[in-house]
Design an enzyme around this catalytic site. Structure first.
Site, mmCIF file in Angstrom:
data_model
loop_
_atom_site.group_PDB
_atom_site.id
_atom_site.type_symbol
_atom_site.label_atom_id
_atom_site.label_comp_id
_atom_site.label_asym_id
_atom_site.label_seq_id
_atom_site.Cartn_x
_atom_site.Cartn_y
_atom_site.Cartn_z
ATOM 1 N N HIS B 265 40.305 32.564 39.673
ATOM 2 C CA HIS B 265 39.732 33.464 38.659
ATOM 3 C C HIS B 265 38.483 34.177 39.205
ATOM 4 O O HIS B 265 38.408 35.413 39.206
ATOM 5 C CB HIS B 265 39.373 32.665 37.405
ATOM 6 C CG HIS B 265 38.697 33.475 36.334
ATOM 7 N ND1 HIS B 265 39.382 34.041 35.284
ATOM 8 C CD2 HIS B 265 37.394 33.840 36.169
ATOM 9 C CE1 HIS B 265 38.521 34.722 34.523
ATOM 10 N NE2 HIS B 265 37.301 34.601 35.033
ATOM 11 N N GLU B 266 37.525 33.387 39.674
ATOM 12 C CA GLU B 266 36.293 33.991 40.211
ATOM 13 C C GLU B 266 36.624 34.810 41.456
ATOM 14 O O GLU B 266 36.000 35.851 41.717
ATOM 15 C CB GLU B 266 35.245 32.922 40.513
ATOM 16 C CG GLU B 266 34.868 32.012 39.337
ATOM 17 C CD GLU B 266 34.395 32.742 38.097
ATOM 18 O OE1 GLU B 266 33.884 33.886 38.217
ATOM 19 O OE2 GLU B 266 34.564 32.191 36.980
ATOM 20 N N HIS B 269 37.428 38.278 40.404
ATOM 21 C CA HIS B 269 36.201 39.065 40.199
ATOM 22 C C HIS B 269 35.651 39.541 41.547
ATOM 23 O O HIS B 269 35.247 40.697 41.690
ATOM 24 C CB HIS B 269 35.121 38.208 39.523
ATOM 25 C CG HIS B 269 35.313 37.999 38.055
ATOM 26 N ND1 HIS B 269 35.392 39.044 37.165
ATOM 27 C CD2 HIS B 269 35.420 36.866 37.307
ATOM 28 C CE1 HIS B 269 35.530 38.559 35.928
ATOM 29 N NE2 HIS B 269 35.555 37.239 35.994
ATOM 30 N N GLU B 295 37.602 41.361 33.889
ATOM 31 C CA GLU B 295 38.432 40.216 33.498
ATOM 32 C C GLU B 295 39.911 40.513 33.717
ATOM 33 O O GLU B 295 40.693 39.596 33.953
ATOM 34 C CB GLU B 295 38.150 39.811 32.049
ATOM 35 C CG GLU B 295 36.761 39.229 31.813
ATOM 36 C CD GLU B 295 36.480 37.940 32.602
ATOM 37 O OE1 GLU B 295 37.446 37.237 32.964
ATOM 38 O OE2 GLU B 295 35.292 37.664 32.865
#
Lengths: 500, 500
Positions: B265-266, B269, B295
């Site tokens: 997830h990170e 980003h 997101e």
């Protein structure tokens, strides 16, 4: 301008300086600890902007007017405020003599140089680092001449770390050390070497990490305020104020002693910084007054305390708990002997107490000769290796274990090294004084450092930079500084260990 | 002022802003990762000074004159420069409506609040945190009304994270999600639950750390520019520019899946940020354009890619290598099923794809009601627990697993949560578009992410903030945004997994 407003502005100015200091220090610290490897360019960009902002803030007309006004109103200032104004004005008058573009360029150079030094050291490749080091030496000398055109530029560089010291004083000091140390080392060389096998083996990093925190706690650091990280080269830094202090260490899996004494050494620096009176935070008086006094504390904890028989007895049970296999059948006495083995070696930070000052002398001589134009930077590796042969009798296998070993030059810290030797000698004289009041060995053996720390806090730490190094020495010692204490200390210690 | 000088000043201004951003961001990052626990007061002091300096720089007459001059010379500017001037002016005009003392006070409050939140979460004690959260909500609303007195203050807060979005749009969007998700979840509840035991056991942190770096490399992050640390709550931050990016994760020894998907997830980003064109570095166009689009990328990599069957097949051999005991007799299919188990749960960041949006809706509803004065901050825990019972059918055992779980509010990020749900929905529509050009599953299975990343870079990343979120959507989708894609995606996925 009223005096009350001006005083408020003085404190506000120092809070600003502290915040920039925090930012600049943290960006550098991050580069050494956590940052991804390829990001030096990004740090250089930010450091360049922020140091320019700091420069402008420090040297603005508004700042200079404020300080000159306060300087003219000395009788309305407290002792602390007078010293603040003195130190700030001194700094600003010096800074204003350095053109801002050159100042900023130098900050950028240092960031890049630090990155290149790391890579060069890893590759043991001095040539990669040489052009940066040339620029660093050249700029340091040029800045010195901007600020004090009539002063010997190497003396100026020395003074940045030890107010008032000169190469003349240092030449005499080092000559005294040499005269004391070399014969002692020679006598040891004729004896059978002691056994230091206790330090070698396999010591998992996570257990060494536990040892680090145990040591930090033992010597009395406040772990809520003092953090530990790992870096290539151990160091200590305050971030913004003494209320956030960081020390670093470097672990070697095959030898727990290196990191153990890095932690106690850096811990000594941190004790000094965090021992500043609370009301010095966010002022220029926060933290230690000179690098010599700073090293006197770090090397006091590392050597005088840390390499004492009492400390080895205190720590040994913890080592047995952390490394039960490795310590099986060993004794505290074996540890004491191992950590005091005196033997010429390659790496300064791992050198024993006795040979340590010889490492410092080599660097001091090299710096002097470069400043005097007698030696070129590109000749450093050859000359480094020649001097290690002459002073310590050993062959340097490569630049990684030679001229590239220290981070000081890449960080622009030229003139710093003598502080270590001065610190050693100051520390020995502090010890003699402390012993008039305290049973130091019993304190250490008990594991309760509060009496020792209180003595240091009372005499040294709490003052921060309120007094100059020579004032501190005078206040603590009530006698002139005398390197004989250090020579005596070494003689007593090594005569006993090696039955000379 | 000549246009050429003004343009130079524009870039110089942005380099300064970036450096302050670096300093402020790093001090905060350090607080979450490395700093000793008792040092929040020291960070607050520096952040307060530096954010005041940044404020003064941003809102100075010189800055405003420069930007207004450039704004009047639009035809002489490039598209990028026009957007820079637009974004800077918008920001400054807003900032100037907030009194500087209140702005600085808020920055200080946030540092302290973050520290208190950490402690309150650990102690599961909402009362400790409540007075800080009250101030944060109160200040956020007050600032919104300073800036746009005629606008609904919650709409204003939403717009800070997603330009142009309103609660009206979001009410409809969430209603659509609810109508799609709740029946699906109900049907799943009637089926036998799937087996997710593969994720539980003992997974040493150092092995999970190896997994993290494997994942970062696999999805195509440049490890020279992207660092990994551990924190209480995972996040991503750029320091100064996209040239130094940090992600964080949180390891649980008994469950490797949590950290695995935090990293992906990170990592999403970080791919977005670091995918900005090189020439956007040190400008306000550097990095993602809105939190919704951000997101969409993080959740695209986490869920659409990361929780696909193809990704599970790709990663499974690595898991067998790292955790041979734990993976013995297991299959990639078991992993796929386990990481897609849909079940009401307490913690948003660990929620499955299907129930995730319900967690977001609860926070959205609570924020709205507090802004509207219908709910008091001190009533949050009770209301939080009631809504978890209503929306997800579960009992919240304590505030640590309830209202204190997220770091957003303590960081002042009110109005942020809807971005996650929007991102989910954007991502599903991006996927449909991407599939017109790419065989996405084959790309994932091959472990070569270059085609997928090129598509995202070409359409989204390289632009940084050059285009508004709605412009990006229009450019990528060539059709209006439509949440049906997301509902369809969820239906297809869960119908197959649960044989509905």
């Amino acid at each position: 301008m009223t005096i009350e407003n001006a005083k408020n502005d003085l404190y506000a100015l120092q809070r600003k300086l502290a915040a920039y200091d925090h930012a600049l220090g943290l960006i550098t610290y991050d580069g050494a600890t956590t940052a991804p490897k390829g990001t030096a360019d990004n740090r250089a960009a930010s450091l360049s902007v922020l140091s320019e902002e700091l420069y402008r803030l420090s040297t603005s007309n508004e700042t200079v007017e404020l300080l000159e006004y306060l300087d003219g109103e000395k009788e309305a200032l407290t002792e602390k405020e007078r010293r603040m104004v003195f130190l700030l004005l001194k700094d600003i008058r010096e800074m204003k003599k350095i053109p801002i573009e050159e100042f900023v360029e130098f900050q950028e150079l240092l960031v890049t140089a630090d990155d290149v030094w790391h890579r060069a050291k890893e590759a043991s490749d001095f040539e990669m680092f040489c052009p940066y080091l040339e620029k660093i030496f050249e700029t340091t000398k040029r800045f010195a001449l901007y600020v004090e055109p009539d002063k010997d530029p190497y003396d100026y560089s020395l003074n940045k770390f030890e107010e008032g010291i000169t190469r003349k004083t240092l030449d005499e000091f080092f000559e005294k050390l040499r005269a004391g140390i070399v014969p002692l080392l020679k006598k040891i060389g004729e004896k059978e070497q002691v056994d230091d096998s206790i330090r070698f083996g396999f010591f998992p990093i996570e257990k060494q990490d536990e040892l680090s925190y145990y040591l930090m706690k033992t010597i009395g650091l406040d772990l809520e305020r003092v953090g530990l990280s790992t870096t290539e080269h151990p160091f200590t830094t305050s971030l913004g104020s003494h209320l956030d202090e960081r020390i670093t260490t470097h672990y070697f899996e095959n030898d727990f002693v290196c990191s153990m004494y890095s932690v106690v050494h850096e811990g000594g620096h941190a004790l000094y910084d965090t021992g500043s009176n609370r009301d010095l935070a966010y002022t220029v008086l926060d933290g230690g007054t000179s690098m010599g006094i700073h090293e006197s504390q770090s090397r006091f904890y590392e050597n005088i305390i840390g390499r004492s028989r009492a400390f080895c007895e205190l720590v040994f049970p913890k080592l047995c708990e952390l490394f039960p296999e490795q310590m099986k059948g060993r004794t505290a006495e074996e540890l004491y002997i191992a950590v005091n083995k005196a033997e010429p070696s390659l790496i300064r930070t791992e050198a024993d107490e006795l040979t340590y000052s010889l490492h410092v002398m080599i660097r001091y001589e090299l710096e002097k000769r470069i400043f005097d134009g007698e030696l070129e930077v590109k000749e450093l590796p050859k000359e480094w290796n020649r001097m290690y042969k002459e002073y310590l009798g050993i062959d340097v296998p490569d630049d990684k274990h030679g001229v590239l070993q220290d981070s000081h030059w890449s960080g622009g810290l030229i003139g710093y090294f003598p502080s270590y030797a001065l610190g050693n000698a100051y520390g020995a004289q502090f010890l003699a004084k402390m012993k008039e009041e305290l049973d130091v060995d019993s304190c250490i053996k008990s594991g309760d450092f509060s009496a020792i720390n209180s003595w240091n806090r009372e005499h040294i730490w709490r003052h921060g930079s309120l007094y100059s190094p020579s004032d501190i020495l005078e206040r603590v010692l009530e006698a002139p500084f005398n390197a004989d204490y250090y020579i005596d200390y070494l003689n007593n210690k090594y005569n006993e260990i090696y039955s000379l």
